[in-house]
Write a protein that holds these residues in place. Structure first.
Motif, PDB file in Angstrom:
ATOM      1  N   ALA A  41      65.266   7.359  26.923  1.00 36.14           N
ATOM      2  CA  ALA A  41      65.282   7.485  25.326  1.00 36.14           C
ATOM      3  C   ALA A  41      64.060   8.243  24.996  1.00 36.14           C
ATOM      4  O   ALA A  41      62.923   7.723  25.205  1.00 36.14           O
ATOM      5  CB  ALA A  41      65.577   6.249  24.664  1.00 36.14           C
ATOM      6  N   TYR A  45      66.445   3.197  21.070  1.00 39.38           N
ATOM      7  CA  TYR A  45      67.603   2.325  20.573  1.00 39.38           C
ATOM      8  C   TYR A  45      66.840   0.745  20.658  1.00 39.38           C
ATOM      9  O   TYR A  45      66.383   0.416  21.822  1.00 39.38           O
ATOM     10  CB  TYR A  45      68.808   2.247  21.336  1.00 39.38           C
ATOM     11  N   SER A 165      72.668   1.380  25.956  1.00 41.59           N
ATOM     12  CA  SER A 165      72.269   2.733  26.288  1.00 41.59           C
ATOM     13  C   SER A 165      72.988   3.593  27.355  1.00 41.59           C
ATOM     14  O   SER A 165      73.109   4.687  27.598  1.00 41.59           O
ATOM     15  CB  SER A 165      70.565   2.625  26.680  1.00 41.59           C
ATOM     16  N   SER A 219      66.320  -6.784  27.774  1.00 40.66           N
ATOM     17  CA  SER A 219      66.305  -5.908  26.470  1.00 40.66           C
ATOM     18  C   SER A 219      67.133  -6.629  25.275  1.00 40.66           C
ATOM     19  O   SER A 219      66.503  -6.482  24.180  1.00 40.66           O
ATOM     20  CB  SER A 219      66.569  -4.273  26.675  1.00 40.66           C
ATOM     21  N   ASP A 310      59.917   1.973  28.453  1.00 38.49           N
ATOM     22  CA  ASP A 310      60.816   1.154  27.753  1.00 38.49           C
ATOM     23  C   ASP A 310      60.813  -0.419  28.196  1.00 38.49           C
ATOM     24  O   ASP A 310      59.522  -0.989  27.971  1.00 38.49           O
ATOM     25  CB  ASP A 310      62.415   1.643  28.636  1.00 38.49           C
TER      26      ASP A 310
END
Ligand code: PMV
Length: 341
Positions: A41, A45, A165, A219, A310
């Motif tokens: 990304a 998100y 994702s 996450s 990330d």
């Protein structure tokens, strides 16, 4: 096998039924194989408006990693489910095994079991988007196995139910996941940005892997902690809107420096949210910070290189092919990725 609470499973089930209504279901193969790329990304998100359907608070935008991702073969079996990950059989009650089996439960005809053989050419669970590629490859393989003939948009919704994702891993290139407004998430799917690969053919991604170990905080949990406790979380949608405007403009005008700046700022802002949460979440290690300093040092010396991070300590660098030599000199162990292969 299915120990997911029935109300959660049933809201997912309804979505599956809506999507599969009217599908051909004519032929069923014994086995099917599919590949899906990992995606990184550029605009993250971070935060869900619905925990179970993986509906995001904001839109996000990614680039897929070409031939780096996951290949999955699914074979119909009359015995219990079997999950094989990178040549190792996993217990079906392991966290990964459970996620896959619960997903299969959503589409499983009565009495049917599956053998799922998955291989990844990127490290698993270290914030390298392997679960995104994994669920995207799984839905693509299921689509072939059951001859559903779904569109990529429908497959994106199905993949999102496995991992948010994953909705972006159905395409190569730049991909935008729109958050959608509906409670059932039928308008929350990704789409390919209309940008020809030729326009950005020099763009390269570099992976700086400091640890391939499974992350200690998923996450999913980290997002929840952030949304619930970060005093600045309410500013995040505004930051995302700004990043997306900058990224779209940068993509349209082929302005690499603007693309890099928007990407790096967005990533640092996401990690700043986690730092200000309770309990604080820090994915960076000393290696991460040292590499960030090295990126800034290269930039000060005139090399256009930017990082994004990330849910793990590893960094992904963005740069143009013409500066590969300088990047390699600073980071000899970098894994170079051409996103257009
Ligand atoms: O889809 P998940 O649950 O693996 O979450 C992905 C979170 C980030 O990788 C940090 C950001 C993103 O947009 O991919």
């Amino acid at each position: 096998m299915n120990n997911m609470p029935s109300n959660i499973q049933s809201s997912k089930q309804q979505i599956i039924e809506t999507i599969l209504t009217g599908t051909a279901h004519t032929k069923q193969l014994a086995t099917a194989t599919a590949f899906a790329p990992a995606n990184i990304a550029l605009c993250k998100y971070w935060g869900k408006r619905d925990q179970e359907l993986n509906l995001p608070v904001t839109d996000s935008l990614s680039i897929s990693l070409g031939d780096k991702g996951v290949t999955t073969t699914i074979t119909v079996s009359d015995q219990a489910d079997q999950i094989i990950l990178n040549s190792k059989q996993l217990p079906v009650n392991s966290p990964f095994g459970q996620r896959i089996c619960q997903f299969l439960d959503l589409v499983r005809p009565p009495g049917m079991f599956f053998q799922v053989v998955t291989s990844s050419n990127i490290p698993i669970s270290a914030g390298l988007a392997s679960s995104a590629a994994g669920f995207a490859a799984l839905v693509k393989a299921l689509d072939q196995l059951f001859a559903w003939r779904l569109t990529n948009q429908q497959l994106s919704i199905l993949a999102r139910l496995g991992s948010g994702s994953a909705s972006r891993s159905l395409w190569h290139g730049f991909v935008l996941w729109q958050k959608g407004e509906r409670a059932d998430g039928m308008d929350s799917y990704a789409q390919l940005m209309p940008i020809a690969p030729t326009e950005w053919q020099d763009l390269r991604v570099g992976l700086l892997i400091f640890s391939s170990a499974e992350k200690k905080i998923s996450s999913r949990v980290a997002m929840q902690v952030t949304v619930q406790s970060c005093p600045f979380y309410e500013l995040w949608p505004r930051q995302v809107a700004k990043t997306l405007t900058e990224l779209k403009q940068a993509l349209a005008t082929q302005n690499f420096v603007a693309l890099g700046q928007a990407t790096e700022t967005n990533s640092l802002a996401m990690h700043a949210l986690m730092l200000a949460s309770w309990p604080a979440i820090i994915y960076s290690t000393a290696d991460t910070l040292q590499a960030m300093q090295a990126v800034w040092q290269l930039r000060a010396a005139g090399v256009a290189v930017y990082f994004t991070q990330d849910a793990g300590p590893n960094l992904k660098l963005l740069f143009l092919a013409e500066q590969q030599a300088e990047i390699l000199a600073m980071f000899p162990n970098i894994q170079l990725i051409n996103p257009w292969i």
